[in-house]
Design an enzyme around this catalytic site. Structure first.
Site, PDB file in Angstrom:
ATOM      1  N   HIS A 176       7.442  10.494 -28.003  1.00 27.16           N
ATOM      2  CA  HIS A 176       6.309  11.171 -27.352  1.00 27.16           C
ATOM      3  C   HIS A 176       6.354  12.699 -27.526  1.00 27.16           C
ATOM      4  CE1 HIS A 176       3.263  12.074 -24.316  1.00 27.16           C
ATOM      5  NE2 HIS A 176       4.121  12.916 -23.771  1.00 27.16           N
ATOM      6  N   GLU A 202       8.225  19.321 -24.365  1.00 29.16           N
ATOM      7  CA  GLU A 202       7.333  19.553 -23.209  1.00 29.16           C
ATOM      8  C   GLU A 202       7.602  20.938 -22.605  1.00 29.16           C
ATOM      9  OE1 GLU A 202       4.881  17.477 -22.385  1.00 29.16           O
ATOM     10  OE2 GLU A 202       5.494  15.417 -22.841  1.00 29.16           O
ATOM     11  N   HIS A 206      -1.701  17.096 -26.160  1.00 25.83           N
ATOM     12  CA  HIS A 206      -1.638  15.661 -25.875  1.00 25.83           C
ATOM     13  C   HIS A 206      -2.811  14.859 -26.440  1.00 25.83           C
ATOM     14  CE1 HIS A 206       1.796  16.600 -23.418  1.00 25.83           C
ATOM     15  NE2 HIS A 206       1.964  15.333 -23.107  1.00 25.83           N
ATOM     16  N   LYS A 208       5.454  23.652 -13.806  1.00 29.13           N
ATOM     17  CA  LYS A 208       4.722  22.422 -13.474  1.00 29.13           C
ATOM     18  C   LYS A 208       4.403  22.380 -11.985  1.00 29.13           C
ATOM     19  CE  LYS A 208       4.143  17.562 -14.035  1.00 29.13           C
ATOM     20  NZ  LYS A 208       4.403  16.359 -14.796  1.00 29.13           N
ATOM     21  N   HIS A 248      -1.361  12.118 -28.547  1.00 25.52           N
ATOM     22  CA  HIS A 248      -1.503  10.683 -28.275  1.00 25.52           C
ATOM     23  C   HIS A 248      -2.069   9.953 -29.490  1.00 25.52           C
ATOM     24  CE1 HIS A 248      -1.443  11.330 -23.644  1.00 25.52           C
ATOM     25  NE2 HIS A 248      -0.263  10.933 -24.074  1.00 25.52           N
ATOM     26  N   LYS A 260       2.239  11.559 -10.980  1.00 32.80           N
ATOM     27  CA  LYS A 260       1.490  10.616 -11.820  1.00 32.80           C
ATOM     28  C   LYS A 260       2.390   9.437 -12.122  1.00 32.80           C
ATOM     29  CE  LYS A 260      -1.759  13.363 -14.534  1.00 32.80           C
ATOM     30  NZ  LYS A 260      -2.116  13.644 -15.954  1.00 32.80           N
ATOM     31  N   ASN A 311      -1.762  19.217 -20.468  1.00 35.37           N
ATOM     32  CA  ASN A 311      -2.132  18.305 -21.559  1.00 35.37           C
ATOM     33  C   ASN A 311      -2.178  18.990 -22.917  1.00 35.37           C
ATOM     34  OD1 ASN A 311      -2.434  16.158 -19.801  1.00 35.37           O
ATOM     35  ND2 ASN A 311      -4.573  16.655 -19.391  1.00 35.37           N
ATOM     36  N   GLU A 368      -5.605  16.745 -10.940  1.00 41.43           N
ATOM     37  CA  GLU A 368      -6.155  17.080 -12.262  1.00 41.43           C
ATOM     38  C   GLU A 368      -7.677  17.143 -12.295  1.00 41.43           C
ATOM     39  OE1 GLU A 368      -4.020  15.295 -15.525  1.00 41.43           O
ATOM     40  OE2 GLU A 368      -5.664  15.740 -16.892  1.00 41.43           O
ATOM     41  N   ARG A 416       0.816  -1.235   0.000  1.00 39.81           N
ATOM     42  CA  ARG A 416       0.000   0.000   0.000  1.00 39.81           C
ATOM     43  C   ARG A 416       0.845   1.279   0.000  1.00 39.81           C
ATOM     44  NH1 ARG A 416      -3.144  -2.911   3.680  1.00 39.81           N
ATOM     45  NH2 ARG A 416      -4.940  -3.856   2.650  1.00 39.81           N
ATOM     46  N   ARG A 456      -4.744  21.658 -13.903  1.00 38.48           N
ATOM     47  CA  ARG A 456      -3.635  20.789 -14.328  1.00 38.48           C
ATOM     48  C   ARG A 456      -3.796  20.357 -15.787  1.00 38.48           C
ATOM     49  NH1 ARG A 456      -0.484  16.064 -10.863  1.00 38.48           N
ATOM     50  NH2 ARG A 456       0.891  15.475 -12.550  1.00 38.48           N
TER      51      ARG A 456
HETATM   52  N1  LIG Z   1       4.298  10.870 -15.180  1.00 43.73           N
HETATM   53  C1  LIG Z   1       4.165  11.907 -15.957  1.00 43.73           C
HETATM   54  O1  LIG Z   1       3.673  12.959 -15.527  1.00 43.73           O
HETATM   55  C2  LIG Z   1       4.646  11.826 -17.368  1.00 43.73           C
HETATM   56  C3  LIG Z   1       4.732  12.987 -18.155  1.00 43.73           C
HETATM   57  C4  LIG Z   1       5.227  12.883 -19.452  1.00 43.73           C
HETATM   58  C5  LIG Z   1       5.647  11.641 -19.935  1.00 43.73           C
HETATM   59  N2  LIG Z   1       5.553  10.541 -19.150  1.00 43.73           N
HETATM   60  C6  LIG Z   1       6.013   9.226 -19.645  1.00 43.73           C
HETATM   61  O2  LIG Z   1       7.400   9.284 -19.849  1.00 43.73           O
HETATM   62  C7  LIG Z   1       7.770   8.291 -20.797  1.00 43.73           C
HETATM   63  C8  LIG Z   1       8.784   8.859 -21.762  1.00 43.73           C
HETATM   64  O3  LIG Z   1       9.923   9.260 -21.046  1.00 43.73           O
HETATM   65  P1  LIG Z   1      11.328   9.536 -21.741  1.00 43.73           P
HETATM   66  O4  LIG Z   1      11.144  10.385 -22.919  1.00 43.73           O
HETATM   67  O5  LIG Z   1      12.252   9.950 -20.667  1.00 43.73           O
HETATM   68  O6  LIG Z   1      11.703   8.093 -22.344  1.00 43.73           O
HETATM   69  P2  LIG Z   1      12.529   6.863 -21.769  1.00 43.73           P
HETATM   70  O7  LIG Z   1      12.401   6.727 -20.321  1.00 43.73           O
HETATM   71  O8  LIG Z   1      12.164   5.706 -22.616  1.00 43.73           O
HETATM   72  O9  LIG Z   1      14.051   7.283 -22.088  1.00 43.73           O
HETATM   73  C9  LIG Z   1      14.455   7.421 -23.427  1.00 43.73           C
HETATM   74  C10 LIG Z   1      15.660   6.529 -23.766  1.00 43.73           C
HETATM   75  O10 LIG Z   1      16.832   7.128 -23.248  1.00 43.73           O
HETATM   76  C11 LIG Z   1      17.591   6.193 -22.500  1.00 43.73           C
HETATM   77  N3  LIG Z   1      18.253   6.989 -21.466  1.00 43.73           N
HETATM   78  C12 LIG Z   1      17.683   7.514 -20.343  1.00 43.73           C
HETATM   79  N4  LIG Z   1      18.552   8.312 -19.713  1.00 43.73           N
HETATM   80  C13 LIG Z   1      19.703   8.273 -20.427  1.00 43.73           C
HETATM   81  C14 LIG Z   1      20.956   8.928 -20.280  1.00 43.73           C
HETATM   82  N5  LIG Z   1      21.187   9.803 -19.299  1.00 43.73           N
HETATM   83  N6  LIG Z   1      21.917   8.650 -21.187  1.00 43.73           N
HETATM   84  C15 LIG Z   1      21.672   7.801 -22.227  1.00 43.73           C
HETATM   85  N7  LIG Z   1      20.490   7.196 -22.435  1.00 43.73           N
HETATM   86  C16 LIG Z   1      19.522   7.435 -21.534  1.00 43.73           C
HETATM   87  C17 LIG Z   1      16.595   5.174 -22.036  1.00 43.73           C
HETATM   88  O11 LIG Z   1      17.217   3.930 -21.836  1.00 43.73           O
HETATM   89  C18 LIG Z   1      15.600   5.132 -23.187  1.00 43.73           C
HETATM   90  O12 LIG Z   1      16.041   4.237 -24.170  1.00 43.73           O
HETATM   91  C19 LIG Z   1       6.483   7.821 -21.443  1.00 43.73           C
HETATM   92  O13 LIG Z   1       6.161   6.540 -20.962  1.00 43.73           O
HETATM   93  C20 LIG Z   1       5.431   8.828 -20.971  1.00 43.73           C
HETATM   94  O14 LIG Z   1       4.150   8.276 -20.845  1.00 43.73           O
HETATM   95  C21 LIG Z   1       5.070  10.621 -17.887  1.00 43.73           C
HETATM   96 ZN   LIG Z   2       3.786  14.578 -22.492  1.00 42.13          ZN
END
Ligand SMILES: NC(=O)c1ccc[n+]([C@@H]2O[C@H](COP(=O)([O-])OP(=O)(O)OC[C@H]3O[C@@H](n4cnc5c(N)ncnc54)[C@H](O)[C@@H]3O)[C@@H](O)[C@H]2O)c1
Ligand SMILES: [Zn+2]
Length: 340
Positions: A256, A177, A234, A213, A238, A135, A231, A223, A113, A227
């Protein structure tokens, strides 16, 4: 630099500092069992830096890519914690991008939990956006973030030095972003994208984005209202991601942030501003125009989980630094997609 997310008893600090990863032990209690979650694309040394500061640190490396945000990998991590005897006083630390952060955060939210969670984001996207706000989620097949929770971290440590190893396209992808947030909330930040060199200004860009943010999340943690401005781009983004995004099968697709960059263009109501945004995209190397199958994107958007009573709220940008919420039905959404 330090920011504090003020959410009553769920408040936490966000530390933004070069080399901060090396000081995690001074910033948080690592004198307990610690599950350090990272992925195979993140240089292994970052998780090692964290482990070296723990009394009992266990590194779990999941395969890189969105595919790891799934119930199977989630379950594997929970089983590992149980096997290692983790209890409610122990800790989960994410070292990686948004994938690792969302996954490890959801593990922390649900193991017994809920246990403490610390996020050490290593991509621009996660340092600018996803590591704060609470999130956390995994996907169910193509349905993104459909199983999740709001679970705030205890601490977020943003070390921009980790970006030195990030591939260029990922680096730029995350900036989308920040451009998004600047459009609704920080005209000066947008002008920085127009005039200045993003590599030289990366710490300022991260700081200003986190500040936006943080302020939005503080006003509306779960949200229910404001908030929603995060989006921007998005709903359509998406849809584009579903049709053109990178998946296990489609390895040459868009990231993304790139999809969000495309998805926000039709939401800008001022033609002049839309032109400026396209110019920023060209300068950064973000896509400004990509052909996609509009029927397919539309069909996907109609299944957006944010639809209520046949309508969906989208964010529009009437001018730089301004926003308004607009409720659209399926036809309204189609009109935007078709550029009418
Ligand atoms: N929680 C939220 O509020 C929120 C907001 C926006 C996006 N997201 C989520 O985030 C995800 C995308 O995140 P992302 O763009 O960071 O992608 P990711 O986590 O897949 O990272 C991108 C790539 O870079 C590599 N990598 C990471 N750090 C590195 C570094 N320092 N040096 C070399 N390689 C590195 C990873 O292995 C991966 O292959 C999606 O799943 C999306 O839904 C969440
Ligand atoms: Zn996003």
């Amino acid at each position: 630099m330090k920011l504090t997310m003020r959410l009553g008893e769920r408040s936490y600090d966000i530390i933004l500092k070069r080399g901060a990863l090396h000081n995690l032990g001074l910033l948080a209690n690592l004198n307990r069992r610690v599950l350090i979650v990272t992925d195979s694309g993140v240089p292994a040394e970052y998780a090692e830096i964290v482990r070296a500061q723990c009394r009992e640190g266990h590194i779990e490396t999941v395969p890189q890519g969105e595919g790891s945000k799934c119930l199977k990998v989630y379950e594997k991590l929970l089983c590992r914690m149980l096997e290692l005897g983790f209890d409610r006083g122990d800790l989960v630390v994410a070292v990686g991008g948004g994938v690792v952060g969302d996954l490890a955060g959801f593990v922390a939210a649900t193991y017994m939990r809920g246990v403490d969670f610390i996020n050490c984001p290593t991509t621009t996207l996660s340092q600018i956006d996803s590591s704060i706000g609470g999130k956390v989620a995994v996907d169910l097949g193509a349905a993104k973030n459909i199983v999740g929770a709001f679970w705030q971290p205890r601490l977020v440590v943003v070390d921009p030095d980790t970006l030195s190893t990030l591939p260029r396209r990922h680096f730029i992808n995350g900036l989308a972003e920040a451009v998004k947030m600047s459009l609704t909330s920080d005209a000066e930040l947008f002008e920085m994208f127009e005039k200045l060199d993003v590599d030289a200004e990366i710490e300022t860009i991260i700081y200003r984005s986190l500040l936006i943010k943080k302020q939005v999340v503080e006003k509306d943690e779960t949200e229910k209202g404001m908030r929603a401005i995060l989006n921007l781009g998005h709903t359509l983004g998406h849809g584009i991601e579903a049709v053109k995004g990178i998946t296990g099968r489609r390895t040459n697709g868009l990231y993304h942030g790139e999809c969000v960059a495309l998805g926000l263009l039709p939401m800008i109501e001022d033609r002049q501003l839309a032109k400026r945004v396209r110019a920023v995209y060209r300068k950064l190397g973000l896509p400004a125009r990509v052909a996609y199958n509009k029927e397919k994107v539309w069909a996907y958007m109609l299944h957006d989980k944010k639809f209520r009573d046949g309508r969906i709220t989208v964010v529009k940008v009437p001018g730089l630094g301004c926003w308004r919420l607009d409720k659209l039905d399926a036809d309204g959404l189609n009109a935007i997609l078709m550029g009418k």
